[in-house]
Design an enzyme around this catalytic site. Structure first.
Site, mmCIF file in Angstrom:
data_model
loop_
_atom_site.group_PDB
_atom_site.id
_atom_site.type_symbol
_atom_site.label_atom_id
_atom_site.label_comp_id
_atom_site.label_asym_id
_atom_site.label_seq_id
_atom_site.Cartn_x
_atom_site.Cartn_y
_atom_site.Cartn_z
ATOM 1 N N LYS A 128 0.827 -1.214 0.000
ATOM 2 C CA LYS A 128 0.000 0.000 0.000
ATOM 3 C C LYS A 128 0.866 1.272 0.000
ATOM 4 O O LYS A 128 2.077 1.210 0.289
ATOM 5 C CB LYS A 128 -0.930 -0.038 1.214
ATOM 6 C CG LYS A 128 -1.967 -1.173 1.151
ATOM 7 C CD LYS A 128 -2.918 -1.103 2.339
ATOM 8 C CE LYS A 128 -3.968 -2.189 2.261
ATOM 9 N NZ LYS A 128 -4.944 -2.090 3.387
ATOM 10 N N TYR A 131 -12.401 -1.906 -4.074
ATOM 11 C CA TYR A 131 -12.922 -2.080 -2.710
ATOM 12 C C TYR A 131 -14.455 -2.026 -2.660
ATOM 13 O O TYR A 131 -15.016 -1.741 -1.603
ATOM 14 C CB TYR A 131 -12.317 -1.020 -1.782
ATOM 15 C CG TYR A 131 -10.932 -1.379 -1.291
ATOM 16 C CD1 TYR A 131 -10.724 -2.494 -0.474
ATOM 17 C CD2 TYR A 131 -9.827 -0.603 -1.625
ATOM 18 C CE1 TYR A 131 -9.464 -2.825 -0.002
ATOM 19 C CE2 TYR A 131 -8.553 -0.938 -1.157
ATOM 20 C CZ TYR A 131 -8.386 -2.046 -0.351
ATOM 21 O OH TYR A 131 -7.140 -2.375 0.121
ATOM 22 N N ASN A 163 -1.907 0.090 6.889
ATOM 23 C CA ASN A 163 -1.415 -1.181 7.431
ATOM 24 C C ASN A 163 -0.543 -1.943 6.427
ATOM 25 O O ASN A 163 -0.474 -3.172 6.455
ATOM 26 C CB ASN A 163 -2.578 -2.029 7.954
ATOM 27 C CG ASN A 163 -3.637 -2.270 6.888
ATOM 28 O OD1 ASN A 163 -3.453 -1.906 5.729
ATOM 29 N ND2 ASN A 163 -4.723 -2.897 7.272
ATOM 30 N N HIS A 166 -2.205 -5.400 1.485
ATOM 31 C CA HIS A 166 -3.510 -6.027 1.267
ATOM 32 C C HIS A 166 -3.283 -7.473 0.855
ATOM 33 O O HIS A 166 -2.321 -7.775 0.139
ATOM 34 C CB HIS A 166 -4.260 -5.308 0.128
ATOM 35 C CG HIS A 166 -5.428 -6.097 -0.404
ATOM 36 N ND1 HIS A 166 -6.690 -6.008 0.146
ATOM 37 C CD2 HIS A 166 -5.509 -7.029 -1.393
ATOM 38 C CE1 HIS A 166 -7.502 -6.851 -0.505
ATOM 39 N NE2 HIS A 166 -6.815 -7.473 -1.442
ATOM 40 N N GLU A 224 -9.444 -10.600 -7.877
ATOM 41 C CA GLU A 224 -8.499 -9.503 -7.635
ATOM 42 C C GLU A 224 -7.262 -9.613 -8.532
ATOM 43 O O GLU A 224 -6.731 -8.596 -8.969
ATOM 44 C CB GLU A 224 -8.095 -9.487 -6.159
ATOM 45 C CG GLU A 224 -9.263 -9.092 -5.252
ATOM 46 C CD GLU A 224 -8.895 -9.051 -3.772
ATOM 47 O OE1 GLU A 224 -9.782 -8.717 -2.973
ATOM 48 O OE2 GLU A 224 -7.731 -9.331 -3.414
HETATM 49 P P1 ADP Z 1 -8.106 -6.699 5.618
HETATM 50 O O1 ADP Z 1 -7.264 -5.767 4.770
HETATM 51 O O2 ADP Z 1 -7.350 -7.218 6.814
HETATM 52 O O3 ADP Z 1 -8.752 -7.807 4.810
HETATM 53 P P2 ADP Z 1 -10.715 -5.382 5.653
HETATM 54 O O4 ADP Z 1 -11.007 -6.128 4.386
HETATM 55 O O5 ADP Z 1 -11.703 -5.476 6.762
HETATM 56 O O6 ADP Z 1 -9.279 -5.806 6.260
HETATM 57 O O7 ADP Z 1 -10.534 -3.837 5.335
HETATM 58 C C1 ADP Z 1 -9.898 -3.404 4.158
HETATM 59 C C2 ADP Z 1 -8.954 -2.263 4.501
HETATM 60 O O8 ADP Z 1 -9.732 -1.149 4.973
HETATM 61 C C3 ADP Z 1 -7.968 -2.536 5.655
HETATM 62 O O9 ADP Z 1 -6.820 -3.255 5.255
HETATM 63 C C4 ADP Z 1 -7.639 -1.128 6.108
HETATM 64 O O10 ADP Z 1 -6.705 -0.484 5.225
HETATM 65 C C5 ADP Z 1 -9.004 -0.449 5.979
HETATM 66 N N1 ADP Z 1 -9.767 -0.524 7.248
HETATM 67 C C6 ADP Z 1 -10.364 -1.626 7.772
HETATM 68 N N2 ADP Z 1 -10.997 -1.343 8.929
HETATM 69 C C7 ADP Z 1 -10.808 -0.010 9.146
HETATM 70 C C8 ADP Z 1 -11.209 0.899 10.164
HETATM 71 N N3 ADP Z 1 -11.942 0.507 11.199
HETATM 72 N N4 ADP Z 1 -10.824 2.193 10.041
HETATM 73 C C9 ADP Z 1 -10.082 2.621 8.976
HETATM 74 N N5 ADP Z 1 -9.671 1.812 7.979
HETATM 75 C C10 ADP Z 1 -10.031 0.502 8.048
HETATM 76 MG MG MG Z 2 -10.158 -7.673 3.273
#
Ligand code: ADP
Ligand code: MG
Length: 140
Positions: free
Chosen positions: A11, A51, A114, A117, A128
């Site tokens: 990212k 997304y 974070n 992805h 994807e």
């Molecule tokens: P993951 O990436 O672990 O699969 P999700 O699919 O739930 O997690 O969410 C997609 C992305 O959205 C996350 O990697 C993060 O960048 C962002 N995200 C998820 N939850 C939050 C939150 N509560 N607040 C802000 N950003 C979030």
């Molecule tokens: Mg996810």
């Protein structure tokens, strides 16, 4: 067991912090083969489409803005049980909750920024991967 593929994205936060090379090393040391890789910058429309499953979530707009804030690297990773294995190697969505020796613990900043992805199912991995790559671009 057969080799499977998953879609990884390094990212904008991790590219900006120059963690790209370290993340590639980490992945190769864990046993992933990088079968395709490219650097690009998503448009708003592309990030919203990628997304789409999160479009009703409160963090959707911020997530899209973050994902278009800089360059990203999209990768296709191959390993046994690639999807599940990469979820383990990434660690929890929230870097504070991620296990030690995971990408998000090492290189993530907060629940949004974070670092990486990873696809969450084989079905989504297929979708994807084809979002970013044509079959021609995948090493067989
Ligand atoms: P993951 O990436 O672990 O699969 P999700 O699919 O739930 O997690 O969410 C997609 C992305 O959205 C996350 O990697 C993060 O960048 C962002 N995200 C998820 N939850 C939050 C939150 N509560 N607040 C802000 N950003 C979030
Ligand atoms: Mg996810």
């Amino acid at each position: 067991m057969s080799l499977k593929k998953t879609l990884s994205i390094i990212k904008p936060d991790a590219i900006e912090s120059k963690y790209h090379g370290k993340i590639i090393d980490f992945l190769e040391n864990k046993g992933f083969k990088i079968v395709a890789q490219k650097k690009l910058k998503l448009s708003k429309v592309q990030a919203e489409a990628f997304y789409d499953i999160h479009k009703e979530r409160p963090f959707f707009k911020d997530l899209v803005d973050f994902m278009i804030s800089g360059e990203i690297v999209a990768q296709v990773l191959e390993a046994e049980n690639a999807v599940l294995f990469y979820r383990e190697v990434m660690g929890d969505t929230n870097p504070e909750k991620a296990e030690n020796d995971t990408l998000r613990k090492l290189y993530g900043t907060n629940i949004q920024c974070n670092a990486v992805h990873g696809s969450d199912s084989d079905e989504n991995a297929t979708k994807e991967i084809s979002f970013f790559f044509s079959n021609l671009e995948l090493i067989n």
